[in-house]
Design an enzyme around this catalytic site. Structure first.
Site, PDB file in Angstrom:
ATOM      1  CG  ASP D 229      -2.314  -1.375   8.756  1.00  0.00           C
ATOM      2  OD1 ASP D 229      -1.123  -1.699   8.595  1.00  0.00           O
ATOM      3  OD2 ASP D 229      -2.831  -0.397   8.202  1.00  0.00           O
ATOM      4  CB  ALA D 230      -5.663  -6.908  11.232  1.00  0.00           C
TER       5      ALA D 230
END
Lengths: 285, 285, 285, 285
Positions: D229-230
């Site tokens: 999620d980065a």
């Protein structure tokens, strides 16, 4: 510190090689381009471009630029203009009884958000000098009646000249300017209308909106033409409302919209980011 | 599982004690209130309320409710209606060539977002049966010409009756329904118009919007009245556009708006959250 | 003129008959209800309600109200409070170097949008008295160092008492208040944080946002608790950004968000529209 | 009909003359530029440009272009790539139990909004073939357990190769891809996360959002990296919520966001409008 820049705005019939010619010219004269933005309208074959470049490294003076650029412009039949960030534009604000847009513009000017000078405020009714004088802004009250409108507009034109005004912002100024003024300042008068035009043109738009039962209200910043509320739209935004909102609530919610939409339009104008083409704006943002 | 509920909608002249009387009645009959929403219009003195309560614990049958409630209603000169969540509404969808709203509504129905049955789809031109039949939906094609409009509207009314339709959704249905149909279904036909009404009423709103050079486009869901595009607005939303957007881009961006705005209006109707009062909607949401 | 009103806020375990009891009590005492808003949390069985009613027609004095209401409250194990619109709340503003929220709140107060008194402003560094004194607002400068923080917080508490402050707004006040202050003012200190919390809590959120490359930035108004940037959120909003936006642009776009989000939270607090329940807010709006 | 175009993407250290050289090259070879978009990052001195031009009028074949362009690229130390609109990209969609994004992407593909082919769908659990086969899309079910993950990822890579997939869209695919897959497809896997990242990364973001009591929820489309999620954010949007919204309501409101945000990111990718630079995206739109 941001560097001193020049903004070159171009519009002409589209053809191959315009960008190459314009950017080639700038490269040749050692101008570093910071922003290049271009738009070709497939519907009518118009080409529009905005180039912002560092003006300090160039090997051309302002006068030399005009001469050197001329052949490029002629080759593509360009309309064009250039503006320098170091020439701070001089803005006049016109206002009536409501001051939220006036206050907001002046705040943004003071805190550096708008790189503009505000030498002049003109009101048609209340005297705002107590508020403006401490800020070093000259203000005049030019009340309008049926019989004196022409005279007051002449006076206004005089003031605009005297204070060397570049453009005028109608910050909830509730009088209609006639062609006497409007024709003198094409694409240089910005008005904020408190509806999402073309809905609710004319007077009392919040009352109209409430009566119609819409679920959004809006605000529209546009250049003033002699066709009331029908000039080129620069910026618009809307906010949701519901059945609980009275006309007073619409006025309150609208105030926030009006000031942000107007400020946005003024910023775009100040930064030479707007071209007007066939009663529509090209906004390079 | 959500509990079975009843929704009681009330409108009457405002006075002291209405909420107490209505909620007292429900408490007395052991109905647990889940949502209470009320609106008093200071302008015209109208009082509107929506009460949603668990219908299962009550000590009144549907028929007994009507009898027992009558005195309360008479005391305050109420108009009122009651709806039960267990009576799933029957929705007909009318469509033309564009199917994005049709597809979207059916998807939301299938995944449980809309608690509604869809027994019937009517199209004025393309035959959607290949798409609809596998989903168990009956569809009819009723092409409209100048000469057959009246006949086809009679046929439509027949179908609505035969399929016991509660309300109709015009999901980009491009024909205008006449009073023959509209008068039979007051506040029961929902249309999606692809502009932020009242701007760009009538045909080709995206072309109108592009020509005017607006910086937002919108969509409006409203109840259909015989006054074209002027019925009570249920839901509206807008999206930003800029000079780069062609009419095709507006159509694309508009599709997303149209389906969410229409779906939102349908959901509100299905959940009995809308009252119509003087051509405006009270939306309890 | 708006009528004088009272706002009664109630929270208790949910059960049948609460609304009937509360609104029945008000009807009995001739209080006309203007707004009734209720929320039942299915997850934890909590019932919350806000009733706003005309206080002038009632047959109870303030003291009599408390006595008469007590049995109703006890019957349902209510927590409750009542506030009167005629008791204008007294708000203190705390500020550091940036004044856009300060200016905005004061503008809204002056133009009547916020029905509140502002007797006191406290700054930790710049002296704002030149700006505030002409508006009749007393200001103090309490610079904070590591060694004097405790002493200055004691001084602050003294000032809040001396000026009979009801609630405090941190209008971009850049110091962290310790539990010495926070514990004394539960749900009575409102802070504006310049990010959409919980993203980018702590310092320099615009730098964090720029580094992460998000496509929206936001602002969050919340009640201050001793848990930094983790108190109950009252209002939030976001604005789109893109890769062209520098940190300075985020700061500029964020200013507009911060002032509208903070103003919205302050208005809700002033109008007694907020209940705090398990570190979340119920906002009756 | 839109003309066949080529999109040339360039990134290199900024210096004077890049735009002139690139557009001069195109003019020389009779390529009419339709869109020129450029971005200079003042922070790190990177220059990025996207040029879209009509590919048919050019006097260079694809192979000749590469040779002729090489000296320009070398002069400015450019990284660059070119893509042709006639080479329709081949997209694989991965999905789990929720199909709203899958359905939405396929609808947009069918109606021409996304110029892309979809030869392959991979699911980790339900079998979507009944739905996909009639549309001519091959689908595979690759259920994932702790013990078979590596094997299934190898199988996935095989399928991607066999079906000549250009990029992968995780349309609410609930398994985490490991570096085995991710490292093979840098900036070619797009995920939709149902929160405004970096808030609520990881699992159950709507539950996290509800618990925190935020007033907006969001969705984020990003390129997948091995850092969960980065990865670089492509598109984000938010929608307002309030205390009445249960987790189920967040899920419902979120669905609309997720599909529009994901569709927007996919369209940008398909049209070669994204550059990735230091874990952030430059989006030329």
């Amino acid at each position: 510190m941001k560097p001193a820049t020049a903004r070159l705005l171009i519009w002409c019939p589209d053809s191959t090689g315009i960008i190459a010619a314009a950017t080639g010219f700038l490269a040749e004269h050692h101008a570093n381009i910071l922003e290049a933005d271009q738009h070709s309208d497939p519907a009518d074959g118009a080409f529009c471009m905005r180039l912002e470049f560092e003006s300090e490294g160039m090997d051309l003076s302002r006068e030399e630029f005009v001469e050197a650029w001329k052949p490029v412009a002629q080759r593509f039949a360009m309309d064009w203009r250039i503006a320098y960030s170091t020439d701070r534009k001089r803005m006049a604000i016109m206002v009536s009884k409501q001051d939220h847009c006036l206050q907001d513009l002046l705040y943004r000017q003071r805190c550096g958000e708008l790189s503009v000078d505000v030498p002049l405020v003109v009101s048609n009714h209340p005297d705002w000098s107590d508020y403006l004088e401490p800020q070093g802004i000259t203000s005049f009250t030019l009340p309008i009646t049926k019989s004196n409108k022409d005279k007051q507009e002449q006076r206004l034109l005089q003031l605009l000249e005297e204070y060397r005004i570049d453009f005028v912002v109608l910050a909830r100024y509730m009088q209609i300017l006639t062609s006497t003024v409007v024709d003198r300042l094409p694409s240089r008068i910005i008005n904020i209308h408190h509806s999402f035009l073309p809905a609710f043109a004319g007077g009392r738009p919040y009352h109209q909106a409430h009566k119609r039962g819409v679920k959004v209200v809006g605000a529209t910043a546009h250049y003033v033409t002699t066709d009331l509320d029908a000039g080129p739209i620069i910026a618009q935004d809307t906010v949701r409302i519901n059945h609980r909102d009275t006309v007073d609530d619409l006025v309150r919610k609208g105030r926030d919209l009006e000031r942000t939409v107007l400020a946005s339009a003024v910023r775009l104008h100040v930064e030479d980011k707007i071209l007007v083409h066939q009663n529509r704006t090209i906004v390079f943002d």
